[in-house]
Scaffold this motif. Structure first.
Motif, short mmCIF file in Angstrom:
data_model
loop_
_atom_site.label_atom_id
_atom_site.label_comp_id
_atom_site.label_asym_id
_atom_site.label_seq_id
_atom_site.Cartn_x
_atom_site.Cartn_y
_atom_site.Cartn_z
N GLU A 175 3.99 11.53 55.53
CA GLU A 175 4.14 12.31 56.77
C GLU A 175 5.29 13.31 56.64
N ASP A 201 3.77 16.13 54.83
CA ASP A 201 2.91 16.93 55.72
C ASP A 201 3.73 17.89 56.56
N GLU A 239 3.58 21.95 56.45
CA GLU A 239 3.24 22.70 57.66
C GLU A 239 4.27 23.83 57.89
N ARG A 285 0.37 16.49 46.05
CA ARG A 285 1.05 16.75 47.33
C ARG A 285 1.93 18.00 47.24
#
Ligand code: MF3
Ligand code: CO
Ligand code: CO
Length: 303
Positions: A87, A90, A94, A113
């Motif tokens: 997370e 992520d 973003e 990733r």
């Protein structure tokens, strides 16, 4: 990056050139002072495959470096007990996209990733995923956005909540190792001088220096020449020149220096399970010293 070959030693007239080419000094750099920057750039590229950056390229990398700082600050806020590494990845991805950049690690040689997140005994290249951070962990977050075509690469190691004195000391020594490696940088300094400064300090403090991963040229591509070992001997290796841009990214272990790669093909861990920390910055060699293009640590960003 993974280390690929060994360095060369120096000497005089008939000995190997201090630039690390492997040729005799007299057949190589001897008497080559007074060249223009364009001639120097041409020489470094032909002889060493090193791209000295133009003013325009440097500005591009510096701008990517500003984004690196923001992403590492975001990482610092996200690294808390209970956080899931996937997370964190992520959120950083973003933010990277929101700023018009892309994450260099994603799909780089199959890396799955956007960032590398390396916890405790993981030396580097940890793959973000399901892992939940616990109070007492130490966590490195490594980001490399590509902005306007330019790469800047840096990482920091964070403490999750309160950590042991052992862990806190390791983080402090690793951060200081990077600082010492940076402080020696300037034109005419040898690559081996950087490695020496780091190794000499870290080993005197009782830690080991990872050999299997090294710093690297960066800016136009993710991993360019030269390789930048975090160990070495003074006066060995290529001489730094204005316009060189590379990372210094020492990985320091409490126990043995040796690493192994897990079955995922990426995660590098200490063979003895001891804690490992890392700090990385992207450095520019200037006419009279250096400038960090990822100056996240205000105590040391130029000299
Ligand atoms: N950012 C790392 C470095 O400092 C490289 C990561 S490669 C990846 O060189 F594929 F693992 F992302
Ligand atoms: Co790097
Ligand atoms: Co990196």
């Amino acid at each position: 990056m993974m280390r690929e070959h060994m360095m060369v030693t120096i000497g005089n007239r008939n000995d190997p050139c201090p630039c690390g080419s492997g040729r005799k000094y007299k057949k190589c750099c001897m008497g080559r002072e007074g060249r223009t920057q364009a001639e120097l750039a041409d020489f470094y590229f032909r002889r060493h495959g090193i791209r000295l950056k133009t003013a325009e390229e440097i500005q591009g990398i510096r701008t990517a470096g500003e984004l690196v700082l923001e992403l590492l600050e975001l990482a610092e806020n996200l690294v808390v007990p209970g956080a899931v590494t996937g997370e964190i990845d992520d959120r950083i991805a973003e933010e990277t996209l929101k700023r018009g950049a892309i994450s260099a690690p994603l799909n780089y040689r199959g890396f799955p990733r956007n960032t590398c997140i390396s916890v405790n005994e993981v030396i580097c290249h940890g793959i973000p995923g399901e892992r939940v951070l616990q109070e007492g962990d130490i966590v490195n977050v490594d980001v490399t956005p590509i902005l306007g075509g330019y790469y800047a690469d840096a990482n920091r190691t964070f403490a999750v909540g309160r950590v042991s004195k052992e862990a806190a000391d390791l983080i402090a020594v690793t951060r200081e190792s990077l600082r010492r490696g940076m402080q020696v940088c300037g034109p005419g300094v040898h690559l081996g001088d950087i490695g020496f400064a780091i190794q000499d300090y870290a080993e005197r403090e009782g830690y080991s220096v990872v050999r299997d991963f090294v710093g690297h040229g960066v800016g136009i591509e993710f991993h360019e020449s030269p390789q930048v070992p975090h160990f070495g001997r003074k006066g060995t290796g290529v001489k730094l020149a204005p316009g060189m841009v590379f990372t210094i990214e020492p990985m320091i272990n409490i126990g043995r220096k040796d690493s192994m790669i897990l079955d995922d093909g990426w995660t590098a861990v200490t063979v003895d399970g001891s804690l490992s920390a890392q700090f990385e910055q992207t450095i520019l060699v200037t006419e009279d010293g250096f400038e960090s293009l990822t100056p996240y640590d205000p105590e040391y960003f130029s000299a």
